[in-house]
Design an enzyme around this catalytic site. Structure first.
Site, short mmCIF file in Angstrom:
data_model
loop_
_atom_site.label_atom_id
_atom_site.label_comp_id
_atom_site.label_asym_id
_atom_site.label_seq_id
_atom_site.Cartn_x
_atom_site.Cartn_y
_atom_site.Cartn_z
N GLU A 69 55.21 3.48 -2.04
CA GLU A 69 56.12 3.65 -0.90
C GLU A 69 55.49 4.52 0.19
O GLU A 69 55.49 4.16 1.37
CB GLU A 69 57.44 4.29 -1.34
CG GLU A 69 58.35 4.55 -0.16
CD GLU A 69 59.68 5.18 -0.52
OE1 GLU A 69 60.54 5.25 0.38
OE2 GLU A 69 59.86 5.59 -1.68
N ASP A 89 57.39 3.96 -6.68
CA ASP A 89 58.27 4.79 -5.86
C ASP A 89 58.24 6.17 -6.47
O ASP A 89 58.82 6.40 -7.55
CB ASP A 89 59.70 4.24 -5.84
CG ASP A 89 60.57 4.92 -4.79
OD1 ASP A 89 60.20 6.01 -4.34
OD2 ASP A 89 61.61 4.35 -4.41
N ILE A 91 59.60 9.11 -5.66
CA ILE A 91 60.93 9.70 -5.78
C ILE A 91 61.92 8.71 -5.19
O ILE A 91 62.02 8.57 -3.97
CB ILE A 91 61.06 11.06 -5.06
CG1 ILE A 91 60.12 12.10 -5.68
CG2 ILE A 91 62.51 11.55 -5.14
CD1 ILE A 91 60.22 13.47 -5.04
N ASP A 92 62.61 8.00 -6.04
CA ASP A 92 63.68 7.13 -5.57
C ASP A 92 64.95 7.96 -5.55
O ASP A 92 65.43 8.41 -6.60
CB ASP A 92 63.84 5.92 -6.51
CG ASP A 92 64.78 4.88 -5.92
OD1 ASP A 92 64.75 4.67 -4.70
OD2 ASP A 92 65.58 4.30 -6.68
N ASP A 219 61.69 -0.07 -4.78
CA ASP A 219 63.02 0.39 -5.19
C ASP A 219 63.54 -0.35 -6.42
O ASP A 219 64.31 0.22 -7.20
CB ASP A 219 64.04 0.20 -4.06
CG ASP A 219 63.76 1.05 -2.84
OD1 ASP A 219 63.53 2.25 -3.02
OD2 ASP A 219 63.78 0.51 -1.73
#
Length: 286
Positions: A69, A89, A91-92, A219
């Site tokens: 990301e 990702d 830190i989603d 995501d």
């Protein structure tokens, strides 16, 4: 057919290691930067965790490719090839992270021949490790996961997100979709602030469906295979085959529930992740 179990186990180990960085920073003041909007944030921890993960994987598997990301947000081209590829990702749920709302996840998917082979979602604050390998079932902290199998939409809890797309068309479409579902009716609509953990709720049977428009492949790629391996259905919001680059997804306990949601909701326009001229940045669930 390649066996990617060693890669899965390595992915789990580095996700756990990276989670220590996330948890250490969780209670601290964050240096927050805006990306596309006030709802689309990035912190130094996002960038640091992605570098930790990619560096570890590259050292172990130097021929593998990456889609991250923060790398994409920094201008790196997003391209999914047939090569072994890690989709990350770091830190989603960055907004959750900034506000200390305790749903923050590291999401790692792995593809080969453009097909998802395994997925890892580590909900750091909850200490919940979701993972699945194609053909091997889905698990939460080592225990098997199964969807609810619910067939009746009026008995469903549905999870979704508002997301970082905040123009008039996106907002009106998003809110009207929620209204349509509530009028079916469904039992309720929920949002945790992280697409990866949202989708995993379907795998646990705690929720019966999840849908969203405007998120990105990082995501949802990992949680998509977790839902499928738990016995669930994953498809596009128009009812067609799931395409993780389309930025549209329904995940459900049954094809009946997924089809019913697809009949009701509408999608707002958003470019595909793999479009070279896409200017959507790294917006999505943040």
């Amino acid at each position: 057919m390649a066996n990617w179990t060693d890669c899965l186990n390595f992915g789990i180990s580095i996700a756990k290691q990276a989670s220590e960085v996330v948890l250490s920073a969780f209670q601290q003041h964050k240096e927050v930067k805006l990306k596309s909007s006030p709802a689309d944030l990035v912190t130094e921890t996002d960038q640091r965790v992605e570098k930790i993960l990619i560096s570890a994987i590259r050292n172990r598997y130097p021929q593998h490719r990456f889609i991250g990301e923060e790398s994409v947000a920094a201008g790196e081209r997003l391209e999914l090839t047939d090569s072994p590829t890690w989709i990350i990702d770091p830190i989603d749920g960055t907004v959750n992270f900034v506000h200390r709302f305790p749903f923050v996840a590291i999401s790692i998917a792995f593809t080969f021949n453009k097909q998802i082979q395994f997925g890892i979602v580590y909900s750091c604050v909850e200490d919940k490790l979701f993972y699945a390998q194609r053909g091997g079932g889905a698990f939460l902290n080592g225990e098997p996961l199964y969807v609810s199998g619910q067939q009746d939409i009026s008995r469903c809890v549905v999870v979704t997100e508002i997301g970082a797309e905040r123009d008039d068309v996106a907002l009106s479409t998003t809110t009207s979709n929620i209204c349509r579902l509530l009028k079916l009716p469904v039992h309720g609509v929920r949002a945790l602030g992280t697409a990866a953990v949202d989708m995993c709720q379907v795998a646990t049977g705690g929720a019966d469906a999840y849908y969203h428009i405007g998120m990105h492949c990082w995501d949802i790629a990992a949680s998509a295979i977790i839902v499928q391996e738990a016995g669930g259905v994953v498809m596009d919001t128009d009812g067609s085959e799931f395409d993780m680059m389309s930025r549209r997804v329904i995940a459900a306990s049954s094809a009946t529930v997924a089809d019913r949601i697809a009949q009701v909701i509408q999608a707002f326009p958003c470019c595909r992740d793999d479009e070279d001229n896409c200017r959507c940045g790294a917006t999505g669930v943040n």
